[in-house]
Scaffold this motif. Sequence first.
Motif, mmCIF file in Angstrom:
data_model
loop_
_atom_site.group_PDB
_atom_site.id
_atom_site.type_symbol
_atom_site.label_atom_id
_atom_site.label_comp_id
_atom_site.label_asym_id
_atom_site.label_seq_id
_atom_site.Cartn_x
_atom_site.Cartn_y
_atom_site.Cartn_z
ATOM 1 N N PHE A 162 12.036 1.066 -15.571
ATOM 2 C CA PHE A 162 10.801 0.318 -15.404
ATOM 3 C C PHE A 162 11.057 -0.830 -14.435
ATOM 4 O O PHE A 162 12.155 -1.374 -14.369
ATOM 5 C CB PHE A 162 10.309 -0.230 -16.742
ATOM 6 C CG PHE A 162 9.836 0.828 -17.684
ATOM 7 C CD1 PHE A 162 8.704 1.555 -17.391
ATOM 8 C CD2 PHE A 162 10.519 1.089 -18.847
ATOM 9 C CE1 PHE A 162 8.255 2.526 -18.254
ATOM 10 C CE2 PHE A 162 10.079 2.064 -19.713
ATOM 11 C CZ PHE A 162 8.943 2.781 -19.412
ATOM 12 N N LYS A 163 10.044 -1.208 -13.673
ATOM 13 C CA LYS A 163 10.215 -2.259 -12.664
ATOM 14 C C LYS A 163 10.636 -3.578 -13.298
ATOM 15 O O LYS A 163 11.467 -4.295 -12.747
ATOM 16 C CB LYS A 163 8.927 -2.446 -11.872
ATOM 17 C CG LYS A 163 8.669 -1.312 -10.912
ATOM 18 C CD LYS A 163 7.428 -1.577 -10.093
ATOM 19 C CE LYS A 163 7.195 -0.431 -9.133
ATOM 20 N NZ LYS A 163 6.033 -0.651 -8.283
ATOM 21 N N ALA A 191 14.825 -7.600 -14.068
ATOM 22 C CA ALA A 191 15.639 -8.419 -14.969
ATOM 23 C C ALA A 191 17.128 -8.169 -14.739
ATOM 24 O O ALA A 191 17.932 -9.117 -14.743
ATOM 25 C CB ALA A 191 15.273 -8.129 -16.422
ATOM 26 N N MET A 192 17.508 -6.928 -14.499
ATOM 27 C CA MET A 192 18.917 -6.622 -14.240
ATOM 28 C C MET A 192 19.378 -7.234 -12.910
ATOM 29 O O MET A 192 20.516 -7.692 -12.797
ATOM 30 C CB MET A 192 19.141 -5.111 -14.245
ATOM 31 C CG MET A 192 18.932 -4.467 -15.610
ATOM 32 S SD MET A 192 19.949 -5.176 -16.901
ATOM 33 C CE MET A 192 21.530 -4.530 -16.459
ATOM 34 N N ILE A 207 18.172 -10.018 -11.504
ATOM 35 C CA ILE A 207 18.309 -11.460 -11.725
ATOM 36 C C ILE A 207 19.583 -11.753 -12.514
ATOM 37 O O ILE A 207 20.331 -12.694 -12.200
ATOM 38 C CB ILE A 207 17.061 -12.022 -12.458
ATOM 39 C CG1 ILE A 207 15.818 -11.863 -11.592
ATOM 40 C CG2 ILE A 207 17.264 -13.470 -12.869
ATOM 41 C CD1 ILE A 207 15.867 -12.621 -10.281
ATOM 42 N N LEU A 208 19.859 -10.956 -13.534
ATOM 43 C CA LEU A 208 21.066 -11.142 -14.335
ATOM 44 C C LEU A 208 22.318 -10.951 -13.487
ATOM 45 O O LEU A 208 23.289 -11.703 -13.627
ATOM 46 C CB LEU A 208 21.067 -10.172 -15.515
ATOM 47 C CG LEU A 208 22.230 -10.273 -16.477
ATOM 48 C CD1 LEU A 208 22.192 -11.633 -17.174
ATOM 49 C CD2 LEU A 208 22.175 -9.165 -17.496
ATOM 50 N N SER A 209 22.304 -9.973 -12.577
ATOM 51 C CA SER A 209 23.483 -9.742 -11.752
ATOM 52 C C SER A 209 23.694 -10.879 -10.766
ATOM 53 O O SER A 209 24.837 -11.216 -10.439
ATOM 54 C CB SER A 209 23.372 -8.405 -11.023
ATOM 55 O OG SER A 209 22.314 -8.441 -10.101
ATOM 56 N N ILE A 210 22.617 -11.495 -10.277
ATOM 57 C CA ILE A 210 22.754 -12.642 -9.379
ATOM 58 C C ILE A 210 23.425 -13.810 -10.101
ATOM 59 O O ILE A 210 24.240 -14.530 -9.526
ATOM 60 C CB ILE A 210 21.370 -13.066 -8.824
ATOM 61 C CG1 ILE A 210 20.869 -12.018 -7.842
ATOM 62 C CG2 ILE A 210 21.433 -14.426 -8.169
ATOM 63 C CD1 ILE A 210 19.430 -12.218 -7.417
ATOM 64 N N MET A 211 23.099 -13.982 -11.381
ATOM 65 C CA MET A 211 23.702 -15.067 -12.149
ATOM 66 C C MET A 211 25.109 -14.726 -12.626
ATOM 67 O O MET A 211 25.969 -15.602 -12.711
ATOM 68 C CB MET A 211 22.817 -15.403 -13.347
ATOM 69 C CG MET A 211 21.527 -16.089 -12.958
ATOM 70 S SD MET A 211 20.644 -16.666 -14.387
ATOM 71 C CE MET A 211 19.401 -15.412 -14.518
ATOM 72 N N ALA A 212 25.361 -13.457 -12.919
ATOM 73 C CA ALA A 212 26.645 -13.068 -13.493
ATOM 74 C C ALA A 212 27.730 -12.888 -12.438
ATOM 75 O O ALA A 212 28.907 -13.112 -12.726
ATOM 76 C CB ALA A 212 26.487 -11.783 -14.299
ATOM 77 N N ALA A 213 27.378 -12.487 -11.225
ATOM 78 C CA ALA A 213 28.389 -12.207 -10.200
ATOM 79 C C ALA A 213 29.275 -13.425 -9.903
ATOM 80 O O ALA A 213 30.510 -13.290 -9.879
ATOM 81 C CB ALA A 213 27.721 -11.692 -8.935
#
Length: 140
Positions: A97-98, A103-104, A106-112
């Motif tokens: 789903f979009k 959300a994934m 955005i999470l990867s931008i913060m987690a990387a």
Amino acid sequence: LLLAFAAMNDAILLHVKIGQWNLLWYAGVLGVIFSVGKGMIPKATSPHFGHARRNLIEDMNLELEKLATHTHYLPDAWRGKGWHDNTKKAFAPMFQFKANHFAMEILSIMAAPLILCVSLPRCADKLCKFVRDSKVEAPG
């Protein structure tokens, strides 16, 4: 659930109240709702059955084939099994789903950066050694 209570003790239906009405009233109202809803389902022989006569299994197979014209991906295990649960389980993770995809991201931008701050210092020496050992001098 109400029938189970009635089977144990029929006085429960008359004496237990939820709000202003006893359980017998709720059993009657739910019975009427169920009967009206069941009566609204069209019969297969009804002339008003219309679009519901379509073969939904065949429709699912056709939709998968239409999708394959765009993605060029239709495994043999999916052919003719668009209705099967295993096909859905294999297909669903490919098309998120979009909102979930966003959300994934955005999470990867913060987690990387956090991951790099934790793991990069431990392997920095190995990375530098690899670059030093594998570089090639090109003339010119």
